[in-house]
Design a protein around this motif. Structure first.
Motif, PDB file in Angstrom:
ATOM      1  N   HIS A  61     -15.619 -47.529  -4.788  1.00 33.55           N
ATOM      2  CA  HIS A  61     -16.822 -48.152  -4.223  1.00 33.55           C
ATOM      3  C   HIS A  61     -17.142 -49.445  -4.943  1.00 33.55           C
ATOM      4  O   HIS A  61     -16.484 -49.802  -5.915  1.00 33.55           O
ATOM      5  N   HIS A  66     -17.229 -50.123 -11.283  1.00 32.68           N
ATOM      6  CA  HIS A  66     -15.986 -49.637 -10.663  1.00 32.68           C
ATOM      7  C   HIS A  66     -15.080 -50.783 -10.195  1.00 32.68           C
ATOM      8  O   HIS A  66     -13.873 -50.602 -10.097  1.00 32.68           O
ATOM      9  N   ASP A 191     -17.838 -41.842  -7.557  1.00 30.52           N
ATOM     10  CA  ASP A 191     -19.205 -41.415  -7.840  1.00 30.52           C
ATOM     11  C   ASP A 191     -19.665 -40.602  -6.638  1.00 30.52           C
ATOM     12  O   ASP A 191     -19.582 -41.072  -5.507  1.00 30.52           O
TER      13      ASP A 191
HETATM   14 ZN    ZN Z   1     -21.548 -45.998  -8.472  1.00 30.70          ZN
END
Ligand code: ZN
Length: 463
Positions: A61, A66, A191
Motif C-alpha cells: 500500500h 511501505h 497492514d
Molecule cells: Zn499503513
C-alpha cells in the motif's frame, strides 16, 4: 528459497522484506523509517541487499513507511518492475513526490546550518530528489487486481487481497516454486485494516499458507468500537466550540483525513455538529489524495460505493475549506474559535500541523484530538503522554489545550482481529514484523500451533 527482513524488524516503520526463489529476488515493500531524527538517520544506510539485483517490488500500500524508500532504491540502481493495485500506484506517486520534496528541503536546511559553521564540505545532498521520485514512476509496471493471481516471475506467483487498511491496500500471497520442486505459500499481511469501517471493506480472510509475515502494530490491545469513538469526536468538537476554541486534529493524509471528512459530514447531517462548523483540510497532500479517492468507488464498501455512484460526495460539507496555498494556511492563524483544523503529519513530525499546534496548544479553550498512531519519539507521542510543554520550531510551548486520544479510528486491526486473521492461514511458521518489540512479545504469546519468529534487521531464514 529464502526470506529476509530489511526493515520494520522489531520496529513499526521501514517495511522491506526480500524473497529469493528460483534465482529471482522479489521485495515486498520498500518503506521509509519514520520517527525521531535518530530513527530517520537509518534511511541513508545500506539496504542490506543490492538494489540492482532486485527483479520486482510488490507494494502492499501507499503509506510512506511501505513505499518511501522506493526512490532511493531506484537512485541506487534498481531497474526492475513495481507491481501494485491501481489506487496504490496513484497514491504512492503522491506520497513519494511529497517525501522527495521534504528530503530536498531538509537537505537545503542542513546545508545552510553547516555553512553557518563553516562546514559546507560536510553537506550531503538530499537522500533522494524529486527527479528520483519521478524516475520511480517509470518502474511501475503491471497493475494488480484483487483476487487474481499474477505470474510475477518464473516460479513466483502473487495474489493481492484486499487488506481493508487504506484505499487500494493489499495483503499478498506468494506461491513459490523452486525448479527442484520445493513449493511454499508465503502470505504477507501488509497492514491489516480494522473491520466495520464506512469507507473500506473488511480485510479479506487469510488464505491457507505455510508461512505468514504478520504486522503487529496493535498486537497488544483491543480497539474501542467505532460508534462511541465518533460520538466522542462530536462531543470533543461541541465542547471546544462552547469553550470558545479551535479543534486541532493531526491527521494522516491518506484514509484518515477522508474518513474524518466523512464523519464530519455525517455529524452535520445528523445535527450532532452545528451547520456552521468550519472545517479546514490544511494539507495539499490530503486534498490531492481526496481527489484520488473519488476516482475509485469500486474499492469502497458497498453502501458508500452506491452513494458515490448516485452522485453524492461523501467527503464534502458546507463549511469545508481546502487550503492548498501557504497564504491560505497562514490565514487560518487568525481564527480564534469555531474551527476544526486538520493537517499533517499525523505524528506531528513535520508539516503544517506544527504551526497550528504552536498557535493553539497553549490556549486552554482549544483542543487537540489525536485519532491515529503516535510512534515513540514523535511530538504527537509526547503530547499524548501528557507533556506539560513541548518544543516546536525551537520554542518551548506550554500544553494547556485539552488533549483527547480517541483510538477507535485506527486503520489497523487490533489484537483479536490479528489473531483471527492469522488463524485463517493455518501457517506453521509466523514472522512478526511492523510492531514495537514489547508489543510483539505480548502478541507472540497469543498465537498457537505455529512457530513464531521476531526477525532482527537483515536476518535471513530458509523457507
Ligand atoms: Zn499503513
Amino acid at each position: 528459497m529464502k526470506l529476509s527482513f530489511h526493515g520494520a524488524a522489531r520496529g513499526v516503520t521501514g517495511s522491506c522484506h526480500l524473497v529469493e526463489c528460483a534465482g529471482r529476488r522479489v521485495l515486498v515493500d520498500c518503506g521509509l523509517y519514520q520517527g525521531g531524527r535518530e530513527i530517520e538517520e537509518d534511511n541513508a544506510g545500506e539496504f542490506g541487499f543490492d538494489p540492482a539485483g532486485i527483479d520486482q517490488v510488490l507494494l502492499t500500500h501507499a503509506h510512506l513507511d511501505h513505499c518511501g524508500r522506493l526512490p532511493l532504491l531506484v537512485k541506487r540502481g534498481f531497474r526492475g518492475e513495481i507491481v501494485a493495485t491501481a489506487p496504490t500506484r496513484e497514491l504512492a506517486r503522491l506520497v513519494m513526490l511529497d517525501a522527495a520534496h521534504l528530503q530536498e528541503e531538509d537537505g537545503r536546511h542542513r546545508a545552510r546550518r553547516l555553512a553557518r559553521r563553516g562546514r559546507e564540505r560536510d553537506a550531503r545532498g538530499p537522500l533522494f530528489s524529486i527527479l528520483d521520485a519521478l524516475n520511480t514512476q517509470d518502474a511501475f509496471g503491471r497493475v494488480a487486481v484483487y483476487g487474481e493471481a499474477l505470474q510475477v516471475a518464473p516460479g513466483i506467483r502473487a495474489t493481492f487481497l484486499d487488506a481493508g487498511h487504506i484505499l487500494g491496500s493489499a495483503s499478498i500471497l506468494l506461491e513459490l516454486q523452486e525448479p527442484a520442486g520445493l513449493r511454499r505459500r508465503v502470505l504477507f499481511s501488509g497492514d491489516l485494516g480494522n473491520a466495520g469501517r464506512p469507507l473500506l471493506r473488511s480485510p479479506t480472510p487469510a488464505p491457507a499458507a505455510d508461512a505468514v509475515v504478520l504486522e503487529t502494530t496493535y498486537g497488544d490491545r483491543l480497539h474501542k468500537p467505532i460508534g462511541p469513538s465518533v460520538e466522542e469526536l462530536y462531543g470533543a468538537i461541541a465542547d471546544t466550540f462552547e469553550r470558545g476554541g479551535n479543534v486541532i486534529i493531526p491527521t494522516f493524509a491518506l484514509e484518515r483525513a477522508q474518513e474524518l471528512l466523512y464523519y464530519l459530514r455525517d455529524g452535520v447531517e445528523q445535527r450532532k455538529l452545528s451547520r456552521s462548523t468550519q472545517v479546514f483540510l490544511d494539507s495539499p497532500m490530503a486534498i490531492s489524495a481526496t481527489a484520488i479517492f473519488e476516482r475509485y468507488p469500486a474499492f469502497y464498501e458497498a453502501q458508500t460505493a452506491r452513494r458515490i455512484r448516485d452522485g453524492e460526495d461523501p467527503f464534502s460539507l458546507a463549511g469545508l475549506h481546502f487550503t492548498r496555498e501557504t497564504a491560505e494556511s497562514m490565514a487560518i492563524n487568525r481564527i480564534a474559535a469555531g474551527a476544526v483544523i486538520m493537517a499533517g503529519s499525523g505524528m506531528c513530525t513535520g508539516g503544517r500541523i506544527r504551526h497550528h499546534l504552536k498557535n493553539n496548544l497553549a490556549r486552554k479553550h482549544c483542543s487537540v484530538v489525536f485519532v491515529g498512531y503516535a510512534g515513540q519519539g514523535t511530538l504527537a507521542r509526547r503530547i499524548v503522554d501528557g507533556a506539560r510543554s513541548v518544543r516546536i520550531f525551537g520554542e518551548e510551548v506550554a500544553v494547556r489545550a485539552r488533549v483527547y486520544t480517541i483510538n477507535g479510528f485506527s486503520a489497523h486491526a487490533d489484537q483479536a482481529e490479528l489473531i483471527a486473521w492469522h488463524a485463517g492461514s493455518g501457517a506453521a511458521r509466523t514472522f512478526l514484523v511492523h510492531g514495537e518489540e514489547p508489543v510483539m512479545r505480548v502478541f507472540a504469546q497469543c498465537l498457537q500451533k505455529t512457530e513464531v519468529e521476531l526477525p532482527a534487521l537483515h536476518q535471513q531464514f530458509e523457507l
